[in-house]
Enzyme design. Structure first.
Site, short mmCIF file in Angstrom:
data_model
loop_
_atom_site.label_atom_id
_atom_site.label_comp_id
_atom_site.label_asym_id
_atom_site.label_seq_id
_atom_site.Cartn_x
_atom_site.Cartn_y
_atom_site.Cartn_z
N ASP A 50 2.29 8.06 -1.90
CA ASP A 50 1.72 7.54 -0.66
C ASP A 50 1.69 8.58 0.45
OD1 ASP A 50 1.50 5.09 -2.00
OD2 ASP A 50 3.53 4.53 -1.41
N LYS A 67 -2.81 11.15 -0.46
CA LYS A 67 -3.60 11.91 -1.44
C LYS A 67 -5.06 11.46 -1.44
CE LYS A 67 -0.69 10.54 -4.61
NZ LYS A 67 0.39 9.94 -3.79
N GLY A 94 -2.07 3.58 -5.52
CA GLY A 94 -2.93 2.96 -4.53
C GLY A 94 -3.37 4.04 -3.56
N HIS A 95 -4.61 4.46 -3.66
CA HIS A 95 -5.11 5.58 -2.86
C HIS A 95 -6.14 5.05 -1.86
CE1 HIS A 95 -3.95 8.51 -6.34
NE2 HIS A 95 -2.91 7.90 -5.81
N GLN A 144 1.15 9.07 -7.68
CA GLN A 144 2.60 9.04 -7.37
C GLN A 144 2.98 10.36 -6.68
OE1 GLN A 144 1.82 7.88 -10.99
NE2 GLN A 144 1.32 6.10 -9.77
#
Ligand code: GDP
Ligand code: IMO
Ligand code: MG
Length: 419
Positions: free
Chosen positions: A13, A16, A40-41, A223
């Site tokens: 988080d 990225k 989750g991007h 990650q």
């Protein structure tokens, strides 16, 4: 052409997705190589927010091919859902999405095992995303996994499912005392989805090599370094290699093809899930930073734990990932602070109590003014520049990008990464 690895330097988080989106303006391909829809991007373009879990963050650009390498584990349901969401938002997928036939598939039994195992651990649970990531990688290593390529022949698929699910169901019933899942129900659920998405499945290695002849490629890590199965805060990690070596095994691309390694570092540190976090702030300030930074998990909606920037970890990340430059994100979140601490070192971590010895901090004056949306380094307040310089000196690495807000255009670029 030139290729860039983008890797989170802490526990994920770091921003990225945003940096991939910015850089993909100058790339022809964007490749995911590990993890799954535990990621989750978040991308924000013209005030529209998109959260991607499985599909590479280059997908929002029409001229970028989004490629999923063999190291990624695929939930067919999540994949179809994400494709549908993108299409509903008028983002085209055709001739833009390519998925390795060697990707392992997350089965409903993997999800059930993930959840049952976490429950059985009680207080010492990992705090996984509950998406079946760990059990799927377990099966891959145990050589009983199911890959996308297996879905092309339903007879063979059934046989393989019968074998591996017999084991899953034994564990579910006898060890975890939970419900079992039938092979028929899995076939009924997954084969129609596979039939709809199989047009995206192929051998991606020749595609990447061919694309690379005249396009830059971004390898998008998911990650962060401290969640790496080998080098992270084990056992409080995910089940893949989130670091540079994961790119090699997760795509089949040679190490010589990595021209630049870009570490993505948040101006403070966060962690979601359980496990040691030496610089965690347990007070109101931690909650304030979480509020200012909108630190809510993009995948599970859980509150992220917040703390000061951990430079001991940053130095380890620089080594592990052969980082050439750092993109420092969320600088604007620290705008209101009178004093900012930076952790430079500490002793051992006790993995039972999570206590850490000999914490060493530096304290610097905050800048107490808005940096939101600044795109010119010279316009940053002096104390913000001092903060940046301190990070560079202690990590012995240049900061080449500074993000000053969630939007695509809120960025200071100090170096052409693809040059
Ligand atoms: P990722 O998993 O590394 O892609 O990061 P996430 O998307 O899970 O979390 C980063 C969050 O911070 C998202 O909500 C982004 O929109 C947001 N974000 C990214 N860069 C910045 C920034 O420079 N400033 C602020 N305020 N928010 C940012
Ligand atoms: P992005 O790509 C932050 C964490 C989970 C849990 C641990 C193991 O958005 O940075 P898993 O479901 O992978 O077996 O959970 O890893 N985790 C993440 N934390 N960002 C992520 O991805 C994460 N993906 C997994 O919270 O602690
Ligand atoms: Mg995330």
């Amino acid at each position: 052409m030139s290729n860039v690895l983008l890797v989170g330097t802490h526990w994920g988080d770091e921003g990225k997705g945003k940096v991939v989106d910015v850089l993909s303006e100058n790339a022809g391909g964007c490749v995911r190589f590990q993890g799954g829809h535990n990621a989750g991007h978040t991308l924000v373009i013209n005030n529209v927010k998109t959260i991607l879990h499985l599909i590479p963050s280059g997908i929002l650009r029409d001229d970028v091919k989004s490629i999923i390498g063999n190291g990624v584990v695929i939930s067919l349901e999540a994949l179809e859902h994400e494709i549908k969401e993108l299409m509903d938002n008028n983002i085209s997928i055709e001739n833009k999405l390519f998925i390795s036939q060697s990707c392992h598939v997350i089965l409903p039994t993997h999800v059930a095992l993930d959840i049952a195992h976490e429950q059985s651990l009680g207080k010492s649970s990992i705090g996984t995303t509950g998406r079946g990531i760990g059990p799927t990688y377990e099966d891959k290593v145990a050589r009983r996994g199911i890959r996308l390529i297996d879905f092309f022949n339903t007879d063979i698929l059934r046989k393989k499912l019968e074998k591996s699910m017999k084991y899953h169901n034994f564990l579910l019933k006898e060890y975890y005392k939970s419900d079992t899942i039938s092979v028929d129900s899995v076939l009924d659920k997954l084969t129609p989805i596979f039939d709809r998405i199989k047009k995206y499945v192929c051998d991606v290695v020749p595609l990447i090599l061919d694309l690379n002849k005249d396009s830059n490629i971004i390898f998008e890590g998911a990650q962060g370094t401290m969640l790496d199965i080998d080098h992270g805060t084990y056992p409080y990690v995910t089940s893949s290699n989130t670091t540079l070596p994961g790119l090699i095994t997760g795509t089949g691309i040679g190490v010589d093809k990595v021209d630049y390694s870009l570490g993505i570092t948040k101006a403070y540190t966060t962690r979601v899930g359980h496990g040691p976090f030496p610089t965690e702030l347990h007070d109101q300030l931690g909650l304030d930073i979480a509020k200012w930074g909108g630190e809510v998990g993009a995948t599970t909606g859980r509150a992220r734990r917040c703390g000061w920037l951990d430079l001991k970890i940053l130095r380890q990340s620089v080594e592990l990932n052969r980082i050439d430059g750092i993109a420092l994100t969320k600088l604007d979140v620290l705008d209101n602070l009178e004093k900012i601490k930076i952790c430079v070192d500490y002793g051992d971590i006790d993995y039972e109590s999570f206590e850490v010895s000999d914490m060493e901090y530096l304290e610097i004056d905050g800048w107490m003014s808005s940096t939101v949306g600044i795109t010119d380094y010279d316009k940053l307040p002096d104390n913000a520049k001092k903060y940046i310089k301190t990070i560079e000196e202690i990590s012995k690495t240049r900061i080449v990008m500074i993000s000053t807000g969630p939007s695509r255009d809120q960025i200071i670029t100090l170096e052409d990464i693809f040059a």
